[in-house]
Design a protein around this motif. Structure first.
Motif, mmCIF file in Angstrom:
data_model
loop_
_atom_site.group_PDB
_atom_site.id
_atom_site.type_symbol
_atom_site.label_atom_id
_atom_site.label_comp_id
_atom_site.label_asym_id
_atom_site.label_seq_id
_atom_site.Cartn_x
_atom_site.Cartn_y
_atom_site.Cartn_z
ATOM 1 N N HIS A 37 31.922 -11.020 -21.347
ATOM 2 C CA HIS A 37 31.428 -10.729 -22.746
ATOM 3 C C HIS A 37 31.003 -9.977 -23.162
ATOM 4 C CE1 HIS A 37 31.493 -15.624 -22.616
ATOM 5 N NE2 HIS A 37 31.170 -15.494 -21.567
ATOM 6 N N PRO A 38 31.510 -9.032 -23.484
ATOM 7 C CA PRO A 38 31.236 -7.400 -23.600
ATOM 8 C C PRO A 38 30.307 -7.494 -25.092
ATOM 9 C CG PRO A 38 33.074 -8.279 -24.722
ATOM 10 C CD PRO A 38 33.554 -9.298 -23.973
ATOM 11 N N GLU A 39 30.107 -8.548 -26.138
ATOM 12 C CA GLU A 39 29.062 -8.516 -26.520
ATOM 13 C C GLU A 39 28.035 -8.183 -26.501
ATOM 14 O OE1 GLU A 39 30.390 -12.644 -26.246
ATOM 15 O OE2 GLU A 39 31.588 -10.336 -25.935
ATOM 16 N N PHE A 40 27.512 -9.511 -24.898
ATOM 17 C CA PHE A 40 25.934 -9.832 -24.602
ATOM 18 C C PHE A 40 25.957 -8.443 -23.300
ATOM 19 C CE2 PHE A 40 26.057 -14.301 -25.154
ATOM 20 C CZ PHE A 40 26.288 -13.987 -26.649
ATOM 21 N N ILE A 41 26.579 -7.419 -23.197
ATOM 22 C CA ILE A 41 26.870 -6.461 -22.295
ATOM 23 C C ILE A 41 25.352 -5.696 -23.042
ATOM 24 C CG2 ILE A 41 27.748 -4.089 -20.991
ATOM 25 C CD1 ILE A 41 29.519 -5.528 -20.423
ATOM 26 N N LEU A 42 24.135 -4.858 -21.770
ATOM 27 C CA LEU A 42 22.616 -4.220 -22.044
ATOM 28 C C LEU A 42 22.780 -2.857 -21.624
ATOM 29 C CD1 LEU A 42 20.435 -6.692 -20.988
ATOM 30 C CD2 LEU A 42 21.122 -7.102 -22.645
ATOM 31 N N LYS A 43 23.088 -2.097 -22.524
ATOM 32 C CA LYS A 43 22.533 -0.481 -22.005
ATOM 33 C C LYS A 43 21.637 0.625 -21.890
ATOM 34 C CE LYS A 43 22.632 -0.025 -26.700
ATOM 35 N NZ LYS A 43 23.221 0.549 -28.206
ATOM 36 N N SER A 44 21.896 1.333 -20.848
ATOM 37 C CA SER A 44 20.513 1.605 -20.764
ATOM 38 C C SER A 44 20.499 2.909 -21.848
ATOM 39 C CB SER A 44 20.383 2.737 -19.205
ATOM 40 O OG SER A 44 19.879 3.743 -18.831
ATOM 41 N N VAL A 45 18.555 3.051 -21.996
ATOM 42 C CA VAL A 45 18.743 3.906 -22.521
ATOM 43 C C VAL A 45 18.219 5.604 -21.938
ATOM 44 C CG1 VAL A 45 16.712 2.374 -23.721
ATOM 45 C CG2 VAL A 45 16.006 3.962 -21.928
ATOM 46 N N LEU A 46 19.345 6.044 -21.045
ATOM 47 C CA LEU A 46 19.121 6.650 -20.219
ATOM 48 C C LEU A 46 20.523 7.277 -20.254
ATOM 49 C CD1 LEU A 46 16.507 6.824 -17.010
ATOM 50 C CD2 LEU A 46 16.069 8.030 -19.722
ATOM 51 N N ARG A 47 21.211 8.208 -20.181
ATOM 52 C CA ARG A 47 22.963 8.825 -19.432
ATOM 53 C C ARG A 47 22.665 8.126 -18.194
ATOM 54 N NH1 ARG A 47 19.796 13.488 -18.959
ATOM 55 N NH2 ARG A 47 20.453 14.999 -16.723
ATOM 56 N N LYS A 48 23.918 8.148 -17.317
ATOM 57 C CA LYS A 48 24.244 7.755 -16.238
ATOM 58 C C LYS A 48 23.987 8.686 -14.946
ATOM 59 C CE LYS A 48 28.060 6.883 -13.402
ATOM 60 N NZ LYS A 48 29.836 6.390 -13.501
ATOM 61 N N PRO A 49 23.412 8.547 -14.198
ATOM 62 C CA PRO A 49 22.712 9.322 -13.579
ATOM 63 C C PRO A 49 23.909 10.033 -12.457
ATOM 64 C CG PRO A 49 22.100 6.907 -12.999
ATOM 65 C CD PRO A 49 22.865 7.095 -14.215
ATOM 66 N N LYS A 50 23.416 11.099 -12.694
ATOM 67 C CA LYS A 50 24.818 11.919 -11.072
ATOM 68 C C LYS A 50 23.679 12.505 -9.770
ATOM 69 C CE LYS A 50 27.368 13.712 -15.152
ATOM 70 N NZ LYS A 50 27.603 15.045 -15.663
ATOM 71 N N LEU A 51 25.004 11.804 -8.637
ATOM 72 C CA LEU A 51 24.413 12.657 -7.339
ATOM 73 C C LEU A 51 24.550 13.809 -6.622
ATOM 74 C CD1 LEU A 51 23.768 10.920 -4.536
ATOM 75 C CD2 LEU A 51 25.908 10.253 -4.170
ATOM 76 N N ASN A 52 23.433 14.428 -7.121
ATOM 77 C CA ASN A 52 23.531 15.698 -5.460
ATOM 78 C C ASN A 52 23.318 15.550 -4.198
ATOM 79 O OD1 ASN A 52 21.148 15.995 -6.279
ATOM 80 N ND2 ASN A 52 21.159 16.559 -7.822
ATOM 81 N N SER A 53 22.544 16.980 -3.667
ATOM 82 C CA SER A 53 22.575 16.622 -2.766
ATOM 83 C C SER A 53 20.678 16.042 -2.192
ATOM 84 C CB SER A 53 22.304 17.951 -1.750
ATOM 85 O OG SER A 53 21.653 18.828 -2.911
ATOM 86 N N TYR A 54 20.368 15.886 -3.196
ATOM 87 C CA TYR A 54 18.780 15.907 -3.243
ATOM 88 C C TYR A 54 18.749 13.977 -3.645
ATOM 89 C CZ TYR A 54 17.506 20.460 -3.035
ATOM 90 O OH TYR A 54 17.990 21.903 -2.371
ATOM 91 N N GLY A 55 19.797 13.919 -4.375
ATOM 92 C CA GLY A 55 20.040 12.158 -4.721
ATOM 93 C C GLY A 55 20.480 12.113 -5.787
#
Length: 283
Positions: A194-212
């Motif tokens: 149901h793609p029309e009902f998918i929520l979206k984050s107000v933030l960009r997608k987080p990226k993983l590094n050595s600190y988290g």
């Protein structure tokens, strides 16, 4: 402004989260006209609540009160897709709000949540560590599935919806997402069928590094390695009819070039072990 772990509401109502928030505003922000609002009280300490400007919007506590759907009552949920439903209960009942214009036109529904922590804070041997970890994650899944069901009910009526708060989970945080084939945040985001009902984050997608993870809203100490790990576990998720103009974690360690955030960096560090998510949206 959604607030997680706000002031207590006492059983005799001599003190409520709303009134204590308004007293705080009068003390520290006397130039602001802000009203407090809260919902079903939690059985323990700290409440889910909100502040709003009544000169600009109307905000109402509008909970679902039908039997079997109330957030302050036990509910059953099949968390493992094995056709067996188990009983769960929200420790802090999610706060259901309706945001209206001054003409009482509905802008959006809002659900403020503080879902089950996956942390294990009691003394425990390694033999039970895995068992408790799985139990806590299943409770977290159940709570998010319950909230998502409410989102679907709103969306099916053609209403917009926002979910915000401390979800205690993020994107790709641990291997349990592969083990259970799901994460709490993805349950809240919705179903790809149901793609029309998918929520979206107000933030960009987080990226993983050595600190988290970056961006991050909190950190925790790994029980086994002792390392401090940055995590994004606080979220604002919105339906597709809401346009996100801007979204940011007010993390003074990350936003070194933001003069507004740096001007309150001491307050941000001292106020909480989480940093707030701030977003500008347009209806």
């Amino acid at each position: 402004m959604g607030i997680v772990e706000g002031p207590n509401t006492l059983v005799n109502l001599s003190k409520t989260a709303s009134l204590q928030l308004e007293a705080w505003v009068q003390e520290f922000l006397p130039q602001k006209n802000l009203k407090g609002i809260h919902g079903f009280p939690s059985p323990g300490q700290q409440e889910l609540c909100a502040l709003y400007n009544p000169d600009k919007i109307n905000v109402l506590f509008t909970p679902e009160v039908k039997e079997g759907k109330r957030f302050d009552e036990p509910f059953i949920m099949d968390t493992l897709n094995r056709l067996i439903k188990e009983q769960y209960k929200h420790y802090r009942p999610p706060l259901e709000l309706s945001i209206l214009g001054l003409d009482d036109r509905l802008f959006t529904r809002v659900i403020i949540a503080h879902t089950k922590s996956k942390g294990i804070f009691d003394m425990v041997d390694y033999a039970r560590f895995e068992q408790i970890s799985q139990r806590d994650r299943l409770k977290l899944f159940a709570e998010c599935m319950s909230i998502r069901q409410r989102c679907d009910e709103y969306l099916e009526k053609g209403q917009q919806v926002m979910v915000m708060g401390d979800i205690n989970d993020g994107f790709e945080l641990d291997f349990y997402e592969n083990k259970f084939s799901k994460s709490a945040v993805e349950l809240l985001l919705g179903d790809t069928w149901h793609p029309e009902f998918i929520l979206k984050s107000v933030l960009r997608k987080p990226k993983l590094n050595s600190y988290g993870w970056t961006p991050n809203s909190s950190r925790f100490k790994d029980r086994i390695t002792g390392d401090q790990v940055n995590v994004l576990i606080d979220h604002i998720l919105v339906s597709q009819g809401i346009q996100v103009l801007h979204g940011k974690v007010w993390n003074p360690y990350l936003e070194k070039e933001d003069s507004l955030i740096q001007s309150v960096k001491t307050q941000l560090k001292n106020a909480s072990d989480h940093f707030p998510i701030v977003s500008e949206i347009e209806f």
